[in-house]
Design a protein around this motif. Structure first.
Motif, PDB file in Angstrom:
ATOM      1  N   ARG A 118     -30.479 -64.750 -10.113  1.00 51.25           N
ATOM      2  CA  ARG A 118     -31.860 -65.031 -10.502  1.00 51.25           C
ATOM      3  C   ARG A 118     -31.866 -65.987 -11.687  1.00 51.25           C
ATOM      4  N   PHE A 119     -32.621 -67.074 -11.558  1.00 51.65           N
ATOM      5  CA  PHE A 119     -32.692 -68.119 -12.569  1.00 51.65           C
ATOM      6  C   PHE A 119     -33.988 -68.020 -13.348  1.00 51.65           C
ATOM      7  N   GLN A 120     -33.916 -68.258 -14.645  1.00 53.35           N
ATOM      8  CA  GLN A 120     -35.119 -68.349 -15.474  1.00 53.35           C
ATOM      9  C   GLN A 120     -35.848 -69.639 -15.113  1.00 53.35           C
ATOM     10  N   LEU A 121     -37.087 -69.522 -14.665  1.00 57.02           N
ATOM     11  CA  LEU A 121     -37.835 -70.656 -14.135  1.00 57.02           C
ATOM     12  C   LEU A 121     -38.744 -71.317 -15.150  1.00 57.02           C
ATOM     13  N   PHE A 122     -38.811 -70.747 -16.368  1.00 57.22           N
ATOM     14  CA  PHE A 122     -39.658 -71.325 -17.402  1.00 57.22           C
ATOM     15  C   PHE A 122     -41.060 -71.596 -16.833  1.00 57.22           C
ATOM     16  N   SER A 123     -41.591 -72.795 -17.034  1.00 55.44           N
ATOM     17  CA  SER A 123     -43.000 -73.043 -16.693  1.00 55.44           C
ATOM     18  C   SER A 123     -43.269 -73.210 -15.204  1.00 55.44           C
ATOM     19  N   TRP A 250     -44.361 -61.465  -3.176  1.00 53.25           N
ATOM     20  CA  TRP A 250     -42.916 -61.423  -3.003  1.00 53.25           C
ATOM     21  C   TRP A 250     -42.516 -60.694  -1.722  1.00 53.25           C
ATOM     22  N   GLN A 251     -43.140 -59.547  -1.469  1.00 52.45           N
ATOM     23  CA  GLN A 251     -42.822 -58.827  -0.240  1.00 52.45           C
ATOM     24  C   GLN A 251     -43.313 -59.583   0.987  1.00 52.45           C
ATOM     25  N   ARG A 252     -44.435 -60.268   0.851  1.00 52.17           N
ATOM     26  CA  ARG A 252     -45.041 -60.921   2.017  1.00 52.17           C
ATOM     27  C   ARG A 252     -44.315 -62.199   2.424  1.00 52.17           C
ATOM     28  N   ILE A 253     -43.611 -62.849   1.492  1.00 52.93           N
ATOM     29  CA  ILE A 253     -42.844 -64.036   1.876  1.00 52.93           C
ATOM     30  C   ILE A 253     -41.461 -63.657   2.405  1.00 52.93           C
ATOM     31  N   GLY A 254     -41.120 -62.368   2.380  1.00 56.87           N
ATOM     32  CA  GLY A 254     -39.822 -61.926   2.877  1.00 56.87           C
ATOM     33  C   GLY A 254     -38.673 -62.331   1.984  1.00 56.87           C
ATOM     34  N   ALA A 255     -38.860 -62.192   0.669  1.00 54.36           N
ATOM     35  CA  ALA A 255     -37.820 -62.571  -0.282  1.00 54.36           C
ATOM     36  C   ALA A 255     -36.529 -61.800  -0.033  1.00 54.36           C
ATOM     37  N   GLU A 256     -35.402 -62.455  -0.280  1.00 49.62           N
ATOM     38  CA  GLU A 256     -34.091 -61.817  -0.118  1.00 49.62           C
ATOM     39  C   GLU A 256     -33.732 -60.914  -1.285  1.00 49.62           C
ATOM     40  N   HIS A 257     -34.195 -61.261  -2.474  1.00 45.69           N
ATOM     41  CA  HIS A 257     -33.758 -60.578  -3.685  1.00 45.69           C
ATOM     42  C   HIS A 257     -34.964 -60.177  -4.533  1.00 45.69           C
ATOM     43  N   ASP A 258     -34.832 -59.085  -5.252  1.00 44.28           N
ATOM     44  CA  ASP A 258     -35.836 -58.753  -6.261  1.00 44.28           C
ATOM     45  C   ASP A 258     -35.912 -59.891  -7.270  1.00 44.28           C
ATOM     46  N   ALA A 259     -37.092 -60.180  -7.748  1.00 44.76           N
ATOM     47  CA  ALA A 259     -37.285 -61.082  -8.880  1.00 44.76           C
ATOM     48  C   ALA A 259     -37.621 -60.222 -10.098  1.00 44.76           C
ATOM     49  N   TYR A 260     -37.897 -60.854 -11.229  1.00 43.24           N
ATOM     50  CA  TYR A 260     -38.362 -60.099 -12.390  1.00 43.24           C
ATOM     51  C   TYR A 260     -39.058 -61.032 -13.374  1.00 43.24           C
ATOM     52  N   ALA A 279     -35.984 -65.760 -10.562  1.00 42.51           N
ATOM     53  CA  ALA A 279     -35.834 -65.517  -9.127  1.00 42.51           C
ATOM     54  C   ALA A 279     -34.659 -66.313  -8.574  1.00 42.51           C
ATOM     55  N   ALA A 280     -34.140 -65.853  -7.425  1.00 42.32           N
ATOM     56  CA  ALA A 280     -33.103 -66.578  -6.704  1.00 42.32           C
ATOM     57  C   ALA A 280     -33.699 -67.842  -6.092  1.00 42.32           C
ATOM     58  N   VAL A 281     -32.882 -68.883  -5.998  1.00 47.35           N
ATOM     59  CA  VAL A 281     -33.405 -70.194  -5.622  1.00 47.35           C
ATOM     60  C   VAL A 281     -33.875 -70.233  -4.171  1.00 47.35           C
ATOM     61  N   ARG A 282     -33.206 -69.542  -3.267  1.00 46.62           N
ATOM     62  CA  ARG A 282     -33.710 -69.500  -1.890  1.00 46.62           C
ATOM     63  C   ARG A 282     -35.107 -68.882  -1.840  1.00 46.62           C
ATOM     64  N   ASP A 283     -35.348 -67.879  -2.663  1.00 48.29           N
ATOM     65  CA  ASP A 283     -36.669 -67.258  -2.679  1.00 48.29           C
ATOM     66  C   ASP A 283     -37.707 -68.185  -3.303  1.00 48.29           C
ATOM     67  N   VAL A 284     -37.304 -68.957  -4.295  1.00 51.38           N
ATOM     68  CA  VAL A 284     -38.209 -69.980  -4.832  1.00 51.38           C
ATOM     69  C   VAL A 284     -38.578 -70.963  -3.722  1.00 51.38           C
ATOM     70  N   ALA A 285     -37.596 -71.339  -2.905  1.00 51.68           N
ATOM     71  CA  ALA A 285     -37.876 -72.235  -1.787  1.00 51.68           C
ATOM     72  C   ALA A 285     -38.843 -71.597  -0.793  1.00 51.68           C
TER      73      ALA A 285
END
Length: 403
Positions: A118-123, A250-260, A279-285
């Motif tokens: 999970r990457f810090q996405l800042f703004s 998050w649940q509705r897009i079918g994310a692979e990983h928990d975010a925070y 969040a993980a980058v695939r989930d950001v995508a």
């Protein structure tokens, strides 16, 4: 949000300091945001700040396709460059490309990067806040973008946020606060950062912001505007930003990983609607894919189509590409917590300092998620180069399709 994760590193940065401990303690904030330590900081916010999870659902939406090499070149400052050059020159840590909804390319050049990190996405968090706002409006938790902020946050009556509407905050046109200057220790954003990381009151900082323009007349990029929007969402829905994001997005897009979200140290703890989503980058995508598809995934409408359209550009002249003034780069416009690029395809992108991007080109059916660890918070040259590379990737696929 600029140094929000840096000063938070605290004792973790100096645990093994030894003889240099005193010096490190005084300077750990700056060190945490410098390369190469920043690559650790940007992937370990849950180790240095309180957090609230954004749980994924039981169903993961698969990303079809087999990622491979992407032989694309782009032109920048008179040179022809490759994606390998882009990653080296712009300090890429993770890079995911979706075309036609399929995963066609991914790379993880960062020292601590991997598909599940999970990457810090800042703004870039601001664009997530916008998506949540669109859902809340569609569900009726928020009545209208024309509603005044104080209708949901009455404790801001008598402040610079007494008068501006939700829509004006979404467009960074609240008229509250001055230039967001990360180098000025007295700036509003740095005062907010200190409150969050040193057990202060983020609410008190927001209440102290002064009016600088008539609402709705001038673009002024403001993390505090987005912070207020996050509080509006929590007030309207009655639950935390993290719980709302999990259930409605998050649940509705079918994310692979928990975010925070990381939270303020002081109580009551608060997520930062302008800068603390990880969040993980695939989930950001996957978020970008939702925007690219007009708010629909797998036949389910998650976002209103008009909300996505609003995010691609505004007719207000002060939000046009090239018209943003000193708090925006000349190659961008702004709308709805997204940076707009105009042109015939009307691509748009979420942005975070130190080089976080979520680029969406619906006409090219393209989504690119890029995390980075730039040496400085803002870098106009690296930003322009990254956008040039993204546009070249889009052109590559469009040209290939038209052959």
């Amino acid at each position: 949000m600029a140094a929000m994760s840096g000063l938070a590193l605290g004792g973790a940065a100096v645990a093994a300091a030894g003889a240099g401990g005193a010096w490190l303690w005084r300077n750990h904030g700056q060190l945490a945001m410098r390369r190469p330590l920043s690559e650790w900081t940007f992937t370990h916010m849950d180790a240095v700040m309180p957090v609230e999870a954004v749980p994924r659902g039981e169903r993961t939406r698969p990303l079809a396709g087999v990622p491979g090499a992407l032989e694309v070149t782009y032109r920048f400052d008179g040179r022809e460059l490759s994606l390998t050059d882009l990653h080296r020159r712009t300090n890429t840590t993770a890079f995911v490309v979706l075309r036609g909804g399929e995963l066609v390319h991914e790379a993880y050049p960062g020292r601590f990067a991997a598909a599940g990190v999970r990457f810090q996405l800042f703004s870039l968090t601001k664009s997530v806040t916008s998506m949540l706002m669109g859902i809340a409006l569609d569900e009726g938790a928020i009545k209208s973008t024309s509603d005044p902020v104080t209708g949901y946050l009455p404790d801001l009556a008598g402040t610079a946020y007494d008068g501006p509407t939700i829509g004006q905050l979404l467009d960074m046109s609240s008229g509250a606060g001055g230039l967001e200057d990360y180098l000025d220790p007295t700036s509003d954003v740095n005062r907010l950062e200190r409150a969050v990381t040193r057990r202060g009151s983020a609410r008190d900082v927001v209440r102290s912001v002064e009016r600088s323009a008539q609402p709705g007349t001038r673009f002024n990029y403001s993390t505090i505007d987005s912070q207020v929007l996050g509080w509006v969402l929590e007030s309207a829905t009655g639950i935390s930003l993290a719980r709302y994001a999990s259930a409605k997005l998050w649940q509705r897009i079918g994310a692979e990983h928990d975010a925070y979200y990381f939270l303020s140290r002081g109580r009551p703890r608060t997520a930062l609607g302008g800068g603390s989503f990880n969040a993980a980058v695939r989930d950001v995508a996957r978020l970008g894919l939702l925007m690219s598809r007009g708010g629909v995934l797998d036949g389910e409408r998650i976002l209103p189509q008009e909300w996505v359209a609003r995010s691609r550009g505004s007719e207000l002249p002060h939000l046009a590409v090239g018209a943003l003034g000193p708090s925006g780069f000349p190659h961008y416009g702004y709308s709805n917590q997204w940076w707009t690029l105009g042109g015939p395809r009307r691509a748009f992108t979420g942005l975070g300092i130190y080089g976080q991007f979520l680029y969406v080109d619906p006409e090219a059916d393209l989504v690119i998620a890029k995390t980075s660890a730039w040496p400085t918070a803002d870098d106009p040259a690296r930003d322009r180069e990254t956008i040039a590379a993204f546009q070249a990737i889009a052109d590559h696929f469009v040209d290939h399709q038209n052959r």
